[in-house]
Scaffold this active site. Structure first.
Site, PDB file in Angstrom:
ATOM      1  CE  LYS A   1     -24.333   3.584   6.365  1.00  0.00           C
ATOM      2  NZ  LYS A   1     -25.306   4.599   6.157  1.00  0.00           N
TER       3      LYS A   1
ATOM      4  CB  SER B   1     -20.859   4.467   5.461  1.00  0.00           C
ATOM      5  OG  SER B   1     -20.739   5.876   5.408  1.00  0.00           O
TER       6      SER B   1
ATOM      7  CG  HIS C   1     -21.534   6.018  10.073  1.00  0.00           C
ATOM      8  ND1 HIS C   1     -22.324   6.607   9.096  1.00  0.00           N
ATOM      9  CD2 HIS C   1     -20.263   6.128   9.634  1.00  0.00           C
ATOM     10  CE1 HIS C   1     -21.552   7.051   8.122  1.00  0.00           C
ATOM     11  NE2 HIS C   1     -20.295   6.760   8.425  1.00  0.00           N
ATOM     12  CG  ASN C   2     -26.253   6.998   8.611  1.00  0.00           C
ATOM     13  OD1 ASN C   2     -25.116   6.581   8.428  1.00  0.00           O
ATOM     14  ND2 ASN C   2     -27.225   6.761   7.762  1.00  0.00           N
TER      15      ASN C   2
END
Length: 485
Positions: A187, A132, A190-191
Site C-alpha cells: 500500500k 485504497s 502504491h501511494n
C-alpha cells in the site's frame, strides 16, 4: 440483544464509517465502536438512512467486543502510530485466543510486524491491510491489500471478496498479499506511485496552460478525451472534473483559487526512504516528493520570483507560435511514457523488498487488484499484469516487448516536451527524471567508470576492469605527480 454480528469495526472517521456501511450493505451484520461516542450515533443514523443496514453501535469496548461472533474479527481504522497501539490495548483485554485484529490504516510495515508478534503471544491473529480508494472507494468498493496471518485472512476472505471493488474481467480487487507487513508495504508503494502519477499530471497541465495557453475549458476537454484512451484512469477523470468546476465564492474557476501548496501524510516519503535503503532507483517518485517540499516554500518562492523578475528573468515567453493540437498530442505521449517509468520504479521496489523479506509477492496479481477501487486504478494496469503474465521474472517493465515498443513510439514526443519545458523555464521534474531514468537504463555504458576512478583516486576504493577479472587499485596521485615533473 441482537444475535452476534459477523464482524466489528473500531474507528469511525470518514474511512471507517464508509467501510462499515459497505460491509453492512453487502449483508454482513457489523458492530461499530469509536472512542468519541457521537461518531457511533452518527454512523448508526447513516445506516438507517442508507437502507436500514445491519449495523449496530456500541459506546464501550467491552460490549462492542462481546457483540461479535467467535472467532471475533475486528477491523481498526485509526491514525497510524500510537493510536493503533492504544486501540489494540483497549480491545485486546476483552478478546480471546483465536480472535483477529486487522489494521486498515496506512501503517509503517515494521510496526505491523512488531504487533503481529506481540498479538501471537496473546494467541491473537493480526493482519495489516492497505485500503485504497478514499472515502468513495471505502463506501462502494476499495482495493484491499491484506498481509500477515494467512489464517486470519481466511476468517474474513468471504467478506473482503464482496466488499472490494469488482472489475468485470478480472474479479474482486483483493488478494492475500503475503506474510508480515507486506500488505502495508505494498500500500505504501502504491501511494508512492500515486505521488508520481499526480506530479506527472500536474506537469502536463503546467505545460499545456503555460506554453499552450489552454483555458480551463480546453483543459477539461483535453483530459476528458485522454480519459477515453490509453490514459483512462481515475486520476485523469477527476482532473477533467476539476477543470470544469466554477468558483462558488467568486469569479472564474475554482482550480485557479487553490493555493499552490501540496500537503502529504508521509507514505511518499517512506517510499523514497525505502528506495534508498534497498538501492533501487526511484527518481520519478523522489522528484514528486521534492516538488511537494518545494511547493511548501510558498513565501520563499514569491520572494525569489521578485528577485529574478527585478533582474530581468520573468516568465519565459515562447517566441514561436505553438501548434496546440501537436502540443496536446506530444504531452499525452510524454505523460504516458513517464508513467511507465514511475510504475516500473514502484514494481522494482516491491520486488526488491519481497526478495529481501522472502515474501514471494506476485507483481501481476498486485496490478490486477489495483485495477479497481484504488486511486491509481487505470486501464494501464491491465498491460502491466499482462507483462508479468508473459514473464514473471521481468527485470524491468521498460524491457517488456509491448512497453518497449510503446516507449520507442513515444520517445520523440517525450523529448520535445521536456526540451520545450526547459526552454520555457517550466520545471517538469517528473517527466525529466523519468526520461533520464529511461536514458540511463537503456545505455550499455555509463560515465560511472569515471566516478569509480575518482573514488579509487581519493579513497583507494578499488575498481573492476572491463577486460580482466579481479579488483584493482592504482596510485593515481603518484602517477599524475610524476607526469607533471
Amino acid at each position: 440483544m441482537v444475535a452476534p454480528t459477523r464482524i466489528g469495526l473500531a474507528g469511525l472517521a470518514v474511512m471507517g464509517q464508509n467501510l462499515a456501511l459497505n460491509i453492512a450493505e453487502k449483508g454482513f451484520p457489523i458492530s461499530v465502536y469509536n472512542r468519541t461516542t457521537s461518531k457511533v450515533d452518527e454512523t448508526v443514523e447513516r445506516a438507517k438512512q442508507e437502507g436500514n443496514l445491519p449495523l449496530y453501535g456500541f459506546h464501550d469496548p467491552e460490549s462492542f467486543v462481546n457483540s461479535i461472533q467467535k472467532p471475533r474479527v475486528i477491523i481498526m481504522l485509526v491514525k497510524a502510530g500510537a493510536p493503533v497501539d492504544q486501540t489494540i490495548k483497549t480491545l485486546s483485554v476483552y478478546m480471546e485466543k483465536g480472535d483477529c485484529i486487522i489494521d486498515g490504516g496506512n501503517e509503517w510495515y515494521e510496526n505491523t510486524e512488531r504487533r503481529e508478534k506481540a498479538m501471537a503471544e496473546l494467541g491473537l491473529l493480526y493482519l495489516g491491510m492497505g485500503v485504497s480508494g478514499g472515502e468513495e472507494g471505502a463506501r462502494n468498493g476499495p482495493s484491499l491489500m491484506p498481509g500477515g496471518s494467512f489464517e486470519a485472512y481466511k476468517h474474513i476472505e468471504d467478506i473482503l471478496i464482496k466488499v472490494a471493488a469488482q472489475v468485470p474481467d478480472s474479479g474482486p480487487c483483493v488478494t492475500y498479499i503475503g506474510k508480515g507487513g507486506s500488505g502495508n508495504f505494498v500500500k505504501m508503494i502504491h501511494n508512492g506511485i500515486e505521488y508520481g502519477d499526480m506530479q506527472l499530471i500536474a506537469e502536463a497541465y503546467d505545460v499545456l496552460k503555460s506554453v499552450g495557453k489552454l483555458s480551463n475549458e480546453e483543459l477539461r476537454q483535453v483530459f476528458s478525451e485522454w480519459n477515453k484512451g490509453e490514459l483512462l484512469s481515475f486520476l485523469i477523470e477527476i482532473t477533467a472534473d476539476i477543470f470544469g468546476i466554477k468558483d462558488d465564492k467568486g469569479e472564474g474557476y475554482l482550480v485557479d483559487k487553490v493555493l499552490d501548496k501540496t500537503g502529504m501524510k508521509g507514505t511518499g516519503k517512506w517510499t523514497v526512504q525505502q528506495a534508498a535503503d534497498l538501492s533501487i532507483a526511484a527518481p520519478t517518485i523522489a522528484s514528486s516528493l521534492d516538488s511537494r517540499f518545494l511547493s511548501g516554500l510558498k513565501e520563499e518562492r514569491v520572494e525569489a520570483a521578485k528577485v529574478f523578475k527585478s533582474r530581468g528573468l520573468g516568465d519565459f515567453i515562447v517566441e514561436q507560435e505553438v501548434d496546440k493540437k501537436k502540443l496536446i498530442d506530444d504531452v499525452r505521449q510524454a505523460l504516458y511514457a513517464s508513467k511507465i517509468c514511475s510504475y516500473a520504479q514502484g514494481m522494482n521496489l516491491i520486488r526488491a523488498k519481497s526478495n529481501e523479506k522472502g515474501w514471494n509477492l506476485k507483481l501481476g496479481e498486485l496490478a490486477r487488484i489495483w485495477k479497481g477501487g484504488c486511486i491509481i486504478r487505470a486501464v494501464f494496469l491491465d498491460r502491466i499484469k499482462k507483462a508479468y503474465d508473459r514473464n514473471q521474472d521481468l527485470a524491468n517493465l521498460l524491457v517488456d516487448p509491448e512497453f518497449a515498443k510503446e516507449i520507442i513510439e513515444r520517445q520523440s514526443a517525450w523529448r520535445r516536451v521536456v526540451c520545450l519545458a526547459i526552454n520555457s523555464g517550466i520545471s517538469t521534474p517528473g517527466m525529466s527524471s523519468s526520461l533520464a531514468y529511461f536514458d540511463t537504463y537503456r545505455r550499455d555504458r555509463l560515465p560511472a567508470n569515471l566516478v569509480q576512478a575518482q573514488r579509487d583516486y581519493f579513497g583507494a576504493h578499488t575498481y573492476e576492469r572491463t577486460d580482466i577479472p579481479g579488483s584493482f587499485h592504482t596510485e593515481w596521485f603518484k602517477i599524475a605527480k610524476q607526469s607533471k615533473i
